[in-house]
Design an enzyme around this catalytic site. Structure first.
Site, PDB file in Angstrom:
ATOM      1  N   ALA A 155      -9.763   6.224   3.738  1.00  0.00           N
ATOM      2  CA  ALA A 155      -9.668   7.453   4.539  1.00  0.00           C
ATOM      3  C   ALA A 155     -10.973   8.229   4.559  1.00  0.00           C
ATOM      4  O   ALA A 155     -11.567   8.498   3.517  1.00  0.00           O
ATOM      5  CB  ALA A 155      -8.553   8.375   4.042  1.00  0.00           C
ATOM      6  N   GLY A 156     -11.376   8.590   5.738  1.00  0.00           N
ATOM      7  CA  GLY A 156     -12.539   9.449   5.922  1.00  0.00           C
ATOM      8  C   GLY A 156     -13.799   8.709   6.320  1.00  0.00           C
ATOM      9  O   GLY A 156     -14.742   9.310   6.833  1.00  0.00           O
ATOM     10  N   GLY A 161      -8.689  10.267   9.197  1.00  0.00           N
ATOM     11  CA  GLY A 161      -8.976  10.464  10.613  1.00  0.00           C
ATOM     12  C   GLY A 161     -10.108  11.434  10.899  1.00  0.00           C
ATOM     13  O   GLY A 161     -10.469  11.643  12.044  1.00  0.00           O
ATOM     14  N   LYS A 197       0.876  -1.170   0.000  1.00  0.00           N
ATOM     15  CA  LYS A 197       0.000   0.000   0.000  1.00  0.00           C
ATOM     16  C   LYS A 197       0.911   1.216   0.000  1.00  0.00           C
ATOM     17  O   LYS A 197       1.671   1.452   0.948  1.00  0.00           O
ATOM     18  CB  LYS A 197      -0.923  -0.007   1.226  1.00  0.00           C
ATOM     19  CG  LYS A 197      -1.826   1.210   1.287  1.00  0.00           C
ATOM     20  CD  LYS A 197      -3.052   0.997   2.159  1.00  0.00           C
ATOM     21  CE  LYS A 197      -3.978   2.185   2.092  1.00  0.00           C
ATOM     22  NZ  LYS A 197      -3.861   3.094   3.237  1.00  0.00           N
ATOM     23  N   THR A 213      -9.518   3.840  11.558  1.00  0.00           N
ATOM     24  CA  THR A 213      -9.816   4.671  12.732  1.00  0.00           C
ATOM     25  C   THR A 213     -11.203   4.412  13.309  1.00  0.00           C
ATOM     26  O   THR A 213     -11.360   4.254  14.528  1.00  0.00           O
ATOM     27  CB  THR A 213      -9.732   6.170  12.356  1.00  0.00           C
ATOM     28  OG1 THR A 213      -8.445   6.437  11.794  1.00  0.00           O
ATOM     29  CG2 THR A 213      -9.956   7.065  13.559  1.00  0.00           C
TER      30      THR A 213
END
Lengths: 257, 257, 257, 257
Positions: D185-186, D159, D98, D208
């Site tokens: 992400a998000g 995050g 990644k 997260t």
């Protein structure tokens, strides 16, 4: 209030930049662009007859307040962009260039790699480079580092009139930038323009939303007012958004008892 | 352009209505409200000393352009509202009343049942009734049917500054209404006010967002400009939002080849 | 995990309530509703032949897990609603009633005044009343006070599939309510249903989005999973939304040096 | 239903990819990741002791279903990324990588220029490259052209838990891509994950939102269900969003008359 915008050697009283595409006639274009009080107006190099000083578009934009900003719309890579910019400098006698590189004809989204490459070359060649890019905060920093005089992140896909869909990233860009941030593409309504200015953008560029309105001249005035409103609000500081618990505009009392 | 707003027997040049709550001083309030060029200003009856013609708030609002709009903020039901309105008419010599009935002190949201009941009674008593309500299209029609001179649906919880969270319902209300639609509560930025006007609202009422700004007078000017921008844009017709496929501002050509 | 939903005398394992409208065939309806594992299914009284115990719709819903929830869709005021509910109780042998009063045939939005009036009467007549209403927090409290067993605020105009447009008001309703809050109307995708449950809704009612899908049975399963996902997430507590400054998923170190 | 996701030589039953950061303990991490049924789990190379086969993180992820996806988080440019990937291949015996290059430690946003450069080099070195990037459709096409096996555009700043803020661009990316699109992400809630899948994303990566939940194992299950729900809904086709005019779930009749 002295709240001018400085880019390179020029100072602007108006923070509304405009474009010349899509108007149904040159007369309407001229009327709308004068009403907008815009001082920087972009024109696609490909639409100009660079051999002809009496070219129709150019003659309509011949006004002491107006600065011409040729753009490279239609080029597909850095090499073509640099060539187009040089042609433009010679023909139009300006070293300002709006750098647009969009290889894909469907969405006209900008190419980050070629744009950075062309920007670097054009800065070295003495151009004032205004790059149209995705709302990518890292790319904006890299453009600033190679010497562009501003960054022009998009608010939404060009021509979509969707407004500030990239808001979360524009906020980061504005927070980090040392050069003016001009929101380009996607602004479809005066409320969008006001919002961009409230967020802290230094200027906005509006074209489609004015040109395709039923009344372009009135719409140009609406955008002018909205940009002023947003700028003033940014400086006066907006009241914070209050989550969860509301507060009254005036305290409750037992006045009736 | 003659684009006046008519409510009952009065004609307004400005479509920005304002309020008097939350200003840090009366001087600041006066400065901001004059700068806003607002012609209809709401004042909470409970904050006025109705025995005293030289009451501080009233004296600051004594200006030929300003129409006073007493509101019933603080009452908890129709009966209290009707009583308050009658008191107000006698003391302030106006039969205009902004009807606000919010039994809950936490969110200050309006009570639909009591508001309709009070509205009906007040219309019969000869009042010009301006009801503050949820953005409920059915309730708006019912208020219109009992004779209110306008409807004042909220955009978001009062004091939240969240903007037009009720947009989908405001559109229906505007589509159906035969009386002016004034968006009240929630407008926290000039861009929100411009947006309400773009949607076709007849006016907006702004209080908190001006009063708690770091510079209320500047913010009042920003709202004034934004309301004008939104109104002009509504009349000039916005370009439609384009989903899925973008279109260029200018057609691509092979100009470099 | 024992996380049942209690309404009046019934206990539900599934928090997905469904409806019977708009399916292209009864067989598809039956397949989808069984796949949804829904235990409360609303059926418009006007579509049932109350004289006929072998009515087509009813026979398809004859299943030990399924509770029938007749609704008053089509009535225009409280009087008609009470009459319809009584008819329903006699014919279908249930005192549960979904109260829907929408005088306007265009948007089918509920009437707050007539709904409260009918709710009060029906509670007195011994009904378990489930009122479909605007997401109006004050109205929800008043319905609770007259004894409805839940409230069913809408998420968006019925049939719009727009999702939780009333989010800011649903949050207040959920915060204040002492009876279950069931989001009704507007839920057009499993993600909307999950979101309603994450906000703390006790259940959702979904009809159109399942019925008009190209594959209603698959879509029913998708909604079932999404409602479970949202409920579990609500109980496990979502991570907070972080404004302005991001944080890495893993701390940066100088591991390469 | 056989609906597997193919990337390079591997086939995945689960479309929920996860990460190992931010868990409060290794035991909680293991419990949550097993509950998620994720088959591809990313681990920051910098957190692994590559000298130690009994490294704590690695030993917890030792499970027949789990494929390890080392990431280059912490590197600042292409050169460092290529070096890190080679180190990783040797130590962890996988050529999957990644690719994360974020020079700025505040927002951890990816660098488009360095990422493309590293991707090109790594593909030539035989790696299966999964690049974390801005939701930039042109960049995604260029990565695909140099041979990355998928693209991993972000939904919102990492995050932030803000969800699919880049929705308009994700739609274009999904429309244009010939390789799997994985939203990274998000994603802060199961509803966000469901929404990404409904839009047509091939998978999502969540870290997260699971790790910092009060109950990571329950939250992992919620995400698993939501991803399944969204995938099924995408295949069954969502009902369209209806603008302006609503339609009833069941037609109005005059049944009471």
């Amino acid at each position: 209030m002295n709240d001018k915008l400085q880019i390179a050697d020029k100072t602007f009283s108006s923070r509304l930049f405009t474009g010349t595409g899509k108007f149904s006639s040159s007369a309407l274009m001229k009327s709308a662009l004068l009403a907008s009080e815009s001082e920087l107006i972009t024109v696609a190099l490909k639409r100009v007859d660079v051999q002809d000083k009496d070219d129709d578009i150019l003659s309509h934009l011949n006004h002491p307040r107006i600065n011409l900003l040729p753009n490279t719309s239609g080029v597909r890579n850095a090499k073509e962009a640099v060539f187009a910019a040089q042609l433009s400098r010679e023909a139009l006698e300006t070293n300002w260039i709006k750098l647009e590189i969009h290889p894909d004809p469907k969405y006209l989204l900008p190419d980050p790699i070629e744009t950075l490459k062309a920007a670097e070359a054009l800065v070295k060649l003495g151009f004032v480079v205004m790059p149209y890019i995705h709302a990518d905060p890292v790319l904006c920093k890299r453009l600033e580092e190679v010497g562009t005089q501003c960054v022009m992140p998009l608010g939404a896909p060009i021509g979509s009139n969707k407004g500030l869909k990239t808001q979360d990233f524009l906020e980061i860009i504005i927070d980090q930038s040392n050069v003016p941030v001009i929101v380009d593409a996607g602004i479809g309504a005066p409320s969008h323009a006001a919002y961009a200015m409230e967020l802290g953008a230094d200027a906005v560029l509006v074209n489609t939303a004015i040109a395709v309105s039923q009344n372009p001249t009135a719409m140009a005035i609406a955008f002018k007012l909205a940009v002023e409103a947003g700028r003033i609000a940014h400086q006066a500081k907006l009241a914070p958004i209050v989550h969860k618990k509301a507060e009254a505009s005036s305290p409750l009392t037992s006045f009736l008892n």
